[in-house]
Design an enzyme around this catalytic site. Structure first.
Site, mmCIF file in Angstrom:
data_model
loop_
_atom_site.group_PDB
_atom_site.id
_atom_site.type_symbol
_atom_site.label_atom_id
_atom_site.label_comp_id
_atom_site.label_asym_id
_atom_site.label_seq_id
_atom_site.Cartn_x
_atom_site.Cartn_y
_atom_site.Cartn_z
ATOM 1 N N GLN A 143 -3.953 -16.846 -1.616
ATOM 2 C CA GLN A 143 -3.739 -17.964 -1.057
ATOM 3 C C GLN A 143 -3.314 -18.122 0.401
ATOM 4 O O GLN A 143 -3.178 -19.218 1.080
ATOM 5 C CB GLN A 143 -2.724 -18.927 -1.824
ATOM 6 C CG GLN A 143 -1.325 -18.267 -2.070
ATOM 7 C CD GLN A 143 -0.646 -18.551 -3.361
ATOM 8 O OE1 GLN A 143 -1.265 -18.721 -4.108
ATOM 9 N NE2 GLN A 143 0.578 -18.865 -3.455
ATOM 10 N N THR A 144 -2.890 -16.902 0.963
ATOM 11 C CA THR A 144 -2.000 -16.885 2.195
ATOM 12 C C THR A 144 -2.497 -15.558 2.893
ATOM 13 O O THR A 144 -2.873 -14.523 2.262
ATOM 14 C CB THR A 144 -0.593 -16.718 1.884
ATOM 15 O OG1 THR A 144 -0.270 -17.822 0.896
ATOM 16 C CG2 THR A 144 0.258 -17.109 3.220
ATOM 17 N N ARG A 198 0.707 -1.079 0.121
ATOM 18 C CA ARG A 198 -0.021 0.061 0.047
ATOM 19 C C ARG A 198 0.797 1.270 -0.121
ATOM 20 O O ARG A 198 0.447 2.427 -0.487
ATOM 21 C CB ARG A 198 -0.872 -0.009 1.266
ATOM 22 C CG ARG A 198 -1.840 -1.021 1.172
ATOM 23 C CD ARG A 198 -2.951 -1.026 2.495
ATOM 24 N NE ARG A 198 -4.003 -2.052 2.152
ATOM 25 C CZ ARG A 198 -4.879 -2.365 2.804
ATOM 26 N NH1 ARG A 198 -4.922 -1.972 4.288
ATOM 27 N NH2 ARG A 198 -5.791 -3.402 2.716
ATOM 28 N N GLU A 219 -1.266 -9.143 -4.840
ATOM 29 C CA GLU A 219 -2.831 -9.896 -4.905
ATOM 30 C C GLU A 219 -2.597 -11.137 -5.098
ATOM 31 O O GLU A 219 -3.378 -11.914 -4.774
ATOM 32 C CB GLU A 219 -3.550 -8.936 -5.965
ATOM 33 C CG GLU A 219 -3.949 -7.469 -5.688
ATOM 34 C CD GLU A 219 -4.951 -7.583 -4.465
ATOM 35 O OE1 GLU A 219 -5.542 -8.660 -3.811
ATOM 36 O OE2 GLU A 219 -4.876 -6.349 -3.795
ATOM 37 N N CYS A 226 -15.658 -7.646 9.450
ATOM 38 C CA CYS A 226 -16.638 -8.559 9.179
ATOM 39 C C CYS A 226 -16.065 -9.990 8.760
ATOM 40 O O CYS A 226 -16.157 -10.245 7.810
ATOM 41 C CB CYS A 226 -17.126 -7.935 7.778
ATOM 42 S SG CYS A 226 -18.983 -8.680 7.363
ATOM 43 N N CYS A 272 -19.199 -6.935 15.003
ATOM 44 C CA CYS A 272 -20.302 -5.908 14.547
ATOM 45 C C CYS A 272 -20.081 -4.445 15.076
ATOM 46 O O CYS A 272 -20.612 -3.635 14.624
ATOM 47 C CB CYS A 272 -21.554 -6.393 14.574
ATOM 48 S SG CYS A 272 -21.553 -7.930 13.515
ATOM 49 N N ASP A 324 -13.374 -10.264 -3.848
ATOM 50 C CA ASP A 324 -12.910 -11.420 -3.644
ATOM 51 C C ASP A 324 -13.845 -12.028 -2.538
ATOM 52 O O ASP A 324 -15.056 -11.517 -2.458
ATOM 53 C CB ASP A 324 -11.378 -11.332 -3.395
ATOM 54 C CG ASP A 324 -11.298 -10.454 -1.761
ATOM 55 O OD1 ASP A 324 -12.399 -9.922 -1.304
ATOM 56 O OD2 ASP A 324 -10.259 -10.546 -1.174
ATOM 57 N N GLY A 380 2.999 -22.391 -2.112
ATOM 58 C CA GLY A 380 1.731 -23.574 -2.635
ATOM 59 C C GLY A 380 1.327 -22.595 -3.953
ATOM 60 O O GLY A 380 1.617 -21.607 -4.300
ATOM 61 N N TYR A 402 -11.297 -10.381 -10.603
ATOM 62 C CA TYR A 402 -10.766 -9.829 -9.284
ATOM 63 C C TYR A 402 -9.240 -9.136 -9.374
ATOM 64 O O TYR A 402 -9.232 -7.982 -9.107
ATOM 65 C CB TYR A 402 -10.513 -11.048 -8.158
ATOM 66 C CG TYR A 402 -10.090 -10.318 -6.840
ATOM 67 C CD1 TYR A 402 -10.673 -9.480 -6.057
ATOM 68 C CD2 TYR A 402 -8.650 -10.693 -6.779
ATOM 69 C CE1 TYR A 402 -10.009 -8.943 -5.289
ATOM 70 C CE2 TYR A 402 -8.055 -10.200 -5.514
ATOM 71 C CZ TYR A 402 -8.612 -9.250 -5.002
ATOM 72 O OH TYR A 402 -8.051 -8.526 -3.817
ATOM 73 N N CYS A 423 -18.050 -1.929 13.279
ATOM 74 C CA CYS A 423 -18.240 -1.793 12.024
ATOM 75 C C CYS A 423 -18.888 -0.606 11.497
ATOM 76 O O CYS A 423 -19.841 -0.125 12.200
ATOM 77 C CB CYS A 423 -18.997 -3.092 11.393
ATOM 78 S SG CYS A 423 -19.274 -2.796 9.549
#
Ligand code: ADE
Length: 351
Positions: free
Chosen positions: A42-43, A25, A37, A192, A200, A138, A81, A120, A203
Site C-alpha cells: 500500500q505504500t 533485504r 511485503e 520499467c 528503457c 505483483d 491505512g 503474491y 533496462c
C-alpha cells in the site's frame, strides 16, 4: 511464451549490481519479509522504511505480534491505512504461535492459507525467506511482463494474473528464486516504471522487450479502469473543552473498524444545526468556527468533509460513546485514521 526464459540471466545479473539496499533485504527472515511485503502493498519503499524499523523494533517476533494489544498495533500502523491488513497479520501470527511455536513454516501451501496472505505474499515469503521456487507477481511484475511480452491482456483479470504466475513458475530458477522474484519487482519499481516514464535505456531487458521493439511500452500494461467510488458528505467536529478534545471509537466492523475518530455526521450541516446537535448531546457550546473543507479517498468511498471547531464548557458527564482526551494521550495511545488528518492537525495546534 518462449522468451521469458531468456530474461532470467540478464535480470539476475542486473539485480546483483542494481538492487537497492533495503532493511528487509539485509536479513530476509520470514517474519521481516512478511511485514515488509504487507506494508509495501500500500505504500512506497521510502515511506515504508521508518514504519518497518519501528514495527520490527517494537514487535520483533511473530509471537510478539500475536500478543500485541490492539490499540498499540493500530498505533504502529497509523498512517499506512488499510488497517485490516495488520489485523489479519495478527490473526495469522496467533495461528502460527498456536500451531508452529511462533515460526513461519517453510511450506508455500500452508503460508497461503494464513489470513490476509494471497498468492503474491505467499510467493514472496516462500521464495525470499526460504528459497522455495514460487512466483510473486505483483503490479510491478505484471507491468514488466506485459511489456516484455507485448501482452495486451487486461491485468485486472484474475485469469490473466494466473497465467502470468504460471509463466513465471515455469522459468523461476531453483537456486535464486527469491532474487529472481525481487529482480522483477525491482525492475518494475525503478526502471520499467508506470505513468509514462519507463527508463528503457537503462533496462537489462531492452533487447528482449517486444513492447520496446515496437515502441508501444507506454500503451502497456492494459488495465480496465476501477469502478467509480461512492461519494459521501460528512461533517467532522473538533469538540474542544479546556485542554481536552472529544473522540469516539468506531464500530468493530466495516470501514476503519475499531479505530478512533473525531465525532462526525453523515451529510452537511450549517453551524446552527451543529450547535443544536452539540446541545442535544448534553454539552454546552461556547463558540463555533467553521474549518476548511477536506477530502479523503478510500478504495471504494470518497469522503467530502466539512468541519467545525466547537469550544464547549467542560462537561459534567461525557455523552454516550464520546470520551475526552488530552493531547499526549491522543498522540501516544489513540490511532486516528488519516481520513481525519485535516482536522486533527487543527486540533493539535489548538491544545
Ligand atoms: N515492493 C514489493 N515487494 C518489494 C520488495 N521485496 N522489495 C522492493 N520493493 C517491493
Amino acid at each position: 511464451m518462449e522468451a521469458l526464459k531468456e530474461i532470467v540471466n540478464p535480470i539476475l545479473k542486473w539485480y546483483d549490481s542494481h538492487a537497492r539496499v533495503l532493511p528487509w533485504r539485509e536479513d530476509p527472515s520470514p517474519y521481516r519479509v512478511w511485514v515488509s511485503e504487507i506494508m509495501l502493498q500500500q505504500t512506497r519503499v521510502e515511506a515504508v522504511k521508518p514504519y518497518f524499523e519501528r514495527f520490527i523494533k517494537e514487535l520483533p517476533t511473530i509471537r510478539a505480534l500475536a500478543e500485541a494489544p490492539e490499540d498499540r498495533l493500530m498505533k504502529l500502523w497509523e498512517g499506512l491505512g488499510y488497517y485490516n491488513r495488520v489485523r489479519n497479520m495478527q490473526k495469522a501470527a496467533i495461528e502460527l504461535t498456536e500451531e508452529y511455536g511462533g515460526e513461519m513454516p517453510a511450506d508455500f501451501e500452508r503460508i497461503l492459507k494464513l489470513p490476509g496472505i494471497g498468492s503474491y505474499t505467499a510467493g514472496a515469503i516462500a521464495s525470499i525467506a526460504f528459497g522455495i521456487p514460487r512466483p510473486a507477481v505483483d503490479g510491478n511484475v505484471l507491468r514488466v511482463l506485459s511489456r516484455v511480452q507485448k501482452s495486451y491482456e487486461d491485468i485486472m483479470k484474475q485469469s490473466v494474473r494466473k497465467s502470468f504466475e504460471e509463466q513465471v513458475r515455469a522459468v523461476i530458477p531453483k537456486v535464486r528464486a527469491g532474487d529472481f522474484n525481487q529482480s522483477l519487482i525491482e525492475l518494475g519499481a525503478i526502471v520499467c516504471v508506470p505513468n509514462g516514464a519507463p527508463k528503457c535505456e537503462e533496462c537489462p531487458l531492452k533487447e528482449l522487450c517486444r513492447a520496446h521493439a515496437d515502441g508501444v511500452e507506454l500503451e502497456l500494461p492494459k488495465k480496465t479502469p476501477p469502478k467509480k467510488r461512492r461519494v459521501e458528505d460528512r461533517t467532522v467536529l473538533v469538540l474542544l473543552s479546556d485542554n481536552k478534545a472529544a473522540l469516539k471509537k468506531r464500530p468493530s466492523k466495516g470501514l476503519l473498524a475499531g479505530l478512533y475518530e473525531l465525532p462526525n455526521l453523515e451529510g452537511r450541516y450549517e453551524s446552527q444545526e451543529i450547535l443544536n446537535y452539540v446541545k442535544e448531546l448534553g454539552l454546552s457550546p461556547i463558540r463555533i468556527q467553521s474549518l476548511p473543507e477536506a477530502k479523503h479517498i478510500f478504495s471504494h468511498i470518497e469522503w467530502h468533509m466539512a468541519g467545525y471547531a466547537v469550544k464547549i464548557e467542560e462537561p459534567d458527564k461525557e455523552p454516550e460513546g464520546f470520551f475526552f482526551v488530552e493531547k499526549a494521550q491522543m498522540e501516544d495511545i489513540y490511532s486516528i485514521p488519516a481520513a481525519f488528518g485535516a482536522y486533527t492537525e487543527y486540533f493539535k495546534h489548538r491544545f
